[in-house]
Design an enzyme around this catalytic site. Structure first.
Site, PDB file in Angstrom:
ATOM      1  CB  CYS A  51      -0.766   0.041   1.242  1.00 63.88           C
ATOM      2  SG  CYS A  51      -1.715   1.375   1.412  1.00 63.88           S
ATOM      3  CB  CYS A  54       0.100   2.086   4.070  1.00 65.80           C
ATOM      4  SG  CYS A  54      -1.842   1.438   3.580  1.00 65.80           S
TER       5      CYS A  54
END
Length: 280
Positions: A51, A54
């Site tokens: 991700c 993230c």
């Protein structure tokens, strides 16, 4: 003594785990235990190695010292969605980063999907830096009998008391939780306890007032006044006072305060006096 020693050992091991992982736990079960022990809300960051946003949050937000300082008011836990599919499904995580703030039993107080910058996270953490002791005490009792009207109402009141002094997202969250437990409590009010049912409905009206809908609350209150049980009059006049005070109608607020004072209700008088002092 053994129980106290056990608790200290548990908290100590959690603290070591937190430091070792740069403030983040990785076990959700440990996070709940720690939250209940320390009376801090749980901060959850659902993420994955692949991700991009993230990783950006790790670099630009979570790693900053002022953010870490605010995180001391929480039990922070990072959950890898690939390794915790069931938990991600439980919380309906379909996109990441997905941030949650929970109570010690894992009930949702706040949820957000997508990247949040440092300013947004700062505001969020400041808003939810709340001592959860009163709420957790109520939840511990409720856990023993979830179909008990009084236990549900007790938890609802604890959330309501928190909302009374909170602002922003945390205030909204506590009011939502309070309403949820009041509604659940209504399901289990005995038919021979009409005054309790009325009290719960008044508490829900107070939540509505705390949420900014004083005009409609007053309209409903005045229709109900002739039927209000004597045991609920102090709550009634406190709600009336709160609404008039909020609307800056000091003449009517003073009238409501006088009626409240005549009933000598320390709980509601303290709240009314707090509001008066706050506005001076």
């Amino acid at each position: 003594m053994k129980k106290i020693l056990c608790l200290l050992l548990i908290v100590g091991s959690f603290s070591t785990s937190l430091k070792a992982s740069t403030n983040w736990l990785t076990s959700f079960d440990d996070a709940k235990k720690m939250s209940q022990a320390l009376n801090k809300p749980i901060l959850v960051d659902f993420w994955a190695f692949w991700c991009g946003p993230c990783k950006e949050m790790d670099q630009n937000v979570w790693s900053k010292e002022d953010i870490k300082s605010l995180m001391d008011n929480f039990v922070p836990v990072k959950i890898d969605i690939d390794a915790n599919v069931g938990l991600a499904r439980t919380y309906n995580v379909r996109a990441i980063p997905h941030i949650l703030i929970l109570d010690g039993w894992g009930n949702i107080l706040y949820t957000s999907v997508g990247y949040k910058d440092k300013k947004e996270i700062t505001a969020l953490l400041e808003s939810f830096s709340v001592n959860m002791a009163a709420v957790h005490q109520g939840l511990a009792i409720l856990e023993k009998d979830k179909e008990n009207a009084y236990s549900n109402v007790r938890v609802a009141q604890k959330f309501q008391d928190g909302a009374f002094i909170l602002k922003g997202e945390s205030k909204k969250a506590f009011l939502r939780s309070s309403n949820s437990y009041f509604k659940e409590g209504l399901k289990f009010v005995p038919k021979d306890k009409p005054a309790l049912k009325e009290k719960v409905e008044l508490f829900m009206a107070l939540n509505k007032a705390y949420g900014g809908s004083c005009k409609s609350v007053l309209k409903g209150l005045h229709k109900a006044l002739p039927k209000i049980d004597a045991s609920n009059k102090s709550l009634y006049y406190y709600i009336e006072f709160y609404c008039y005070h909020t609307q800056k109608d000091e003449t009517k607020a003073t009238e409501s305060y006088s009626k409240l004072a005549e009933l000598n209700s320390n709980t509601y008088l303290k709240k009314a006096n707090y509001l008066i002092k706050k506005s001076e």
